[in-house]
Design a protein around this motif. Sequence first.
Motif, PDB file in Angstrom:
ATOM      1  N   VAL A   1     -12.095   3.469  -5.644  1.00  0.00           N
ATOM      2  CA  VAL A   1     -10.845   4.223  -5.748  1.00  0.00           C
ATOM      3  C   VAL A   1     -11.083   5.514  -6.522  1.00  0.00           C
ATOM      4  O   VAL A   1     -10.542   6.561  -6.168  1.00  0.00           O
ATOM      5  N   GLY A   2     -11.923   5.460  -7.548  1.00  0.00           N
ATOM      6  CA  GLY A   2     -12.241   6.668  -8.308  1.00  0.00           C
ATOM      7  C   GLY A   2     -12.840   7.758  -7.440  1.00  0.00           C
ATOM      8  O   GLY A   2     -12.575   8.947  -7.643  1.00  0.00           O
ATOM      9  N   ASP A   3     -13.642   7.356  -6.456  1.00  0.00           N
ATOM     10  CA  ASP A   3     -14.219   8.326  -5.515  1.00  0.00           C
ATOM     11  C   ASP A   3     -13.112   8.969  -4.676  1.00  0.00           C
ATOM     12  O   ASP A   3     -13.157  10.172  -4.385  1.00  0.00           O
ATOM     13  N   LEU A   4     -12.114   8.173  -4.301  1.00  0.00           N
ATOM     14  CA  LEU A   4     -10.992   8.709  -3.520  1.00  0.00           C
ATOM     15  C   LEU A   4     -10.197   9.725  -4.347  1.00  0.00           C
ATOM     16  O   LEU A   4      -9.789  10.772  -3.836  1.00  0.00           O
ATOM     17  N   VAL A   5     -10.001   9.425  -5.626  1.00  0.00           N
ATOM     18  CA  VAL A   5      -9.282  10.343  -6.511  1.00  0.00           C
ATOM     19  C   VAL A   5     -10.034  11.670  -6.601  1.00  0.00           C
ATOM     20  O   VAL A   5      -9.434  12.750  -6.522  1.00  0.00           O
ATOM     21  N   GLN A   6     -11.352  11.604  -6.752  1.00  0.00           N
ATOM     22  CA  GLN A   6     -12.164  12.831  -6.821  1.00  0.00           C
ATOM     23  C   GLN A   6     -12.067  13.633  -5.520  1.00  0.00           C
ATOM     24  O   GLN A   6     -11.973  14.862  -5.548  1.00  0.00           O
ATOM     25  N   GLU A   7     -12.088  12.934  -4.389  1.00  0.00           N
ATOM     26  CA  GLU A   7     -11.966  13.624  -3.105  1.00  0.00           C
ATOM     27  C   GLU A   7     -10.608  14.305  -2.973  1.00  0.00           C
ATOM     28  O   GLU A   7     -10.509  15.403  -2.420  1.00  0.00           O
ATOM     29  N   LEU A   8      -9.562  13.673  -3.481  1.00  0.00           N
ATOM     30  CA  LEU A   8      -8.237  14.304  -3.481  1.00  0.00           C
ATOM     31  C   LEU A   8      -8.236  15.553  -4.356  1.00  0.00           C
ATOM     32  O   LEU A   8      -7.757  16.607  -3.950  1.00  0.00           O
ATOM     33  N   LYS A   9      -8.775  15.414  -5.567  1.00  0.00           N
ATOM     34  CA  LYS A   9      -8.821  16.548  -6.497  1.00  0.00           C
ATOM     35  C   LYS A   9      -9.562  17.736  -5.889  1.00  0.00           C
ATOM     36  O   LYS A   9      -9.196  18.886  -6.114  1.00  0.00           O
ATOM     37  N   ASN A  10     -10.615  17.446  -5.138  1.00  0.00           N
ATOM     38  CA  ASN A  10     -11.432  18.504  -4.542  1.00  0.00           C
ATOM     39  C   ASN A  10     -10.967  18.911  -3.150  1.00  0.00           C
ATOM     40  O   ASN A  10     -11.649  19.657  -2.457  1.00  0.00           O
TER      41      ASN A  10
ATOM     42  N   ARG B   1     -10.838  17.383  -0.356  1.00  0.00           N
ATOM     43  CA  ARG B   1     -11.643  16.960   0.799  1.00  0.00           C
ATOM     44  C   ARG B   1     -10.937  15.890   1.624  1.00  0.00           C
ATOM     45  O   ARG B   1     -11.338  15.604   2.737  1.00  0.00           O
ATOM     46  N   ILE B   2      -9.900  15.272   1.048  1.00  0.00           N
ATOM     47  CA  ILE B   2      -8.981  14.399   1.782  1.00  0.00           C
ATOM     48  C   ILE B   2      -7.573  14.809   1.367  1.00  0.00           C
ATOM     49  O   ILE B   2      -7.373  15.385   0.294  1.00  0.00           O
ATOM     50  N   GLN B   3      -6.584  14.508   2.210  1.00  0.00           N
ATOM     51  CA  GLN B   3      -5.212  14.910   1.910  1.00  0.00           C
ATOM     52  C   GLN B   3      -4.383  13.755   1.348  1.00  0.00           C
ATOM     53  O   GLN B   3      -3.317  13.974   0.778  1.00  0.00           O
ATOM     54  N   ALA B   4      -4.865  12.519   1.513  1.00  0.00           N
ATOM     55  CA  ALA B   4      -4.158  11.351   0.990  1.00  0.00           C
ATOM     56  C   ALA B   4      -5.157  10.209   0.848  1.00  0.00           C
ATOM     57  O   ALA B   4      -6.161  10.160   1.563  1.00  0.00           O
TER      58      ALA B   4
ATOM     59  N   SER C   1       0.841  -1.203   0.000  1.00  0.00           N
ATOM     60  CA  SER C   1       0.000   0.000   0.000  1.00  0.00           C
ATOM     61  C   SER C   1       0.873   1.249   0.000  1.00  0.00           C
ATOM     62  O   SER C   1       1.958   1.265   0.579  1.00  0.00           O
ATOM     63  N   GLU C   2       0.367   2.290  -0.661  1.00  0.00           N
ATOM     64  CA  GLU C   2       1.059   3.569  -0.695  1.00  0.00           C
ATOM     65  C   GLU C   2       0.028   4.686  -0.677  1.00  0.00           C
ATOM     66  O   GLU C   2      -1.161   4.455  -0.904  1.00  0.00           O
ATOM     67  N   PHE C   3       0.508   5.893  -0.411  1.00  0.00           N
ATOM     68  CA  PHE C   3      -0.370   7.051  -0.430  1.00  0.00           C
ATOM     69  C   PHE C   3      -0.377   7.668  -1.825  1.00  0.00           C
ATOM     70  O   PHE C   3       0.674   7.881  -2.421  1.00  0.00           O
ATOM     71  N   LEU C   4      -1.560   7.964  -2.302  1.00  0.00           N
ATOM     72  CA  LEU C   4      -1.721   8.793  -3.489  1.00  0.00           C
ATOM     73  C   LEU C   4      -2.069  10.172  -2.962  1.00  0.00           C
ATOM     74  O   LEU C   4      -2.983  10.315  -2.136  1.00  0.00           O
ATOM     75  N   VAL C   5      -1.314  11.188  -3.396  1.00  0.00           N
ATOM     76  CA  VAL C   5      -1.522  12.557  -2.924  1.00  0.00           C
ATOM     77  C   VAL C   5      -1.427  13.509  -4.106  1.00  0.00           C
ATOM     78  O   VAL C   5      -0.950  13.145  -5.179  1.00  0.00           O
ATOM     79  N   LEU C   6      -1.863  14.730  -3.884  1.00  0.00           N
ATOM     80  CA  LEU C   6      -1.677  15.757  -4.902  1.00  0.00           C
ATOM     81  C   LEU C   6      -0.184  16.040  -5.053  1.00  0.00           C
ATOM     82  O   LEU C   6       0.575  15.962  -4.087  1.00  0.00           O
TER      83      LEU C   6
END
Length: 136
Positions: free
Chosen positions: A57-66, A68-71, A6-11
């Motif tokens: 996972v797509g929902d997590l990507v959208q939350e990152l883009k917006n 609303r989550i940091q990672a 597992s790894e973090f996806l971040v902006l």
Amino acid sequence: YYNNKSEFLVLETSSLTSEKDLEGQKLGVQLGSSNETIGRKLAGSVPSLTLVALNKVGDLVQELKNDRIQAALIGSAVAHKIAKSTPGFKVVSVDVSSGEIAIAFPKGSPLVAPVNEALKEMQGDIKNIEAKWITQ
């Protein structure tokens, strides 16, 4: 048969370098996944970490883009695929164990031995499949 790190996806602009940087932040995980279990453990050890569990996972990507989550804590192969194909993201390695992927059979199943043998034979193929279809 497959080790799912597992790894973090971040902006790309994120200053997050480790799980310690999540203090006071929101971490996204996929609902019902092994990463949700890991995220719950992190939430218990990182002060003020809020866990956000979403279906996809797509929902997590959208939350990152917006923002609303940091990672998002997701499988390494998927994280690298997203970062490579989607501008504005990067992957941050973390020191957490996500475990191995397994196949479950009913107790006493006659399929255990032949499936284990097939998995041994295709170990190199699994890496090739990952390279071709997941991390490309």
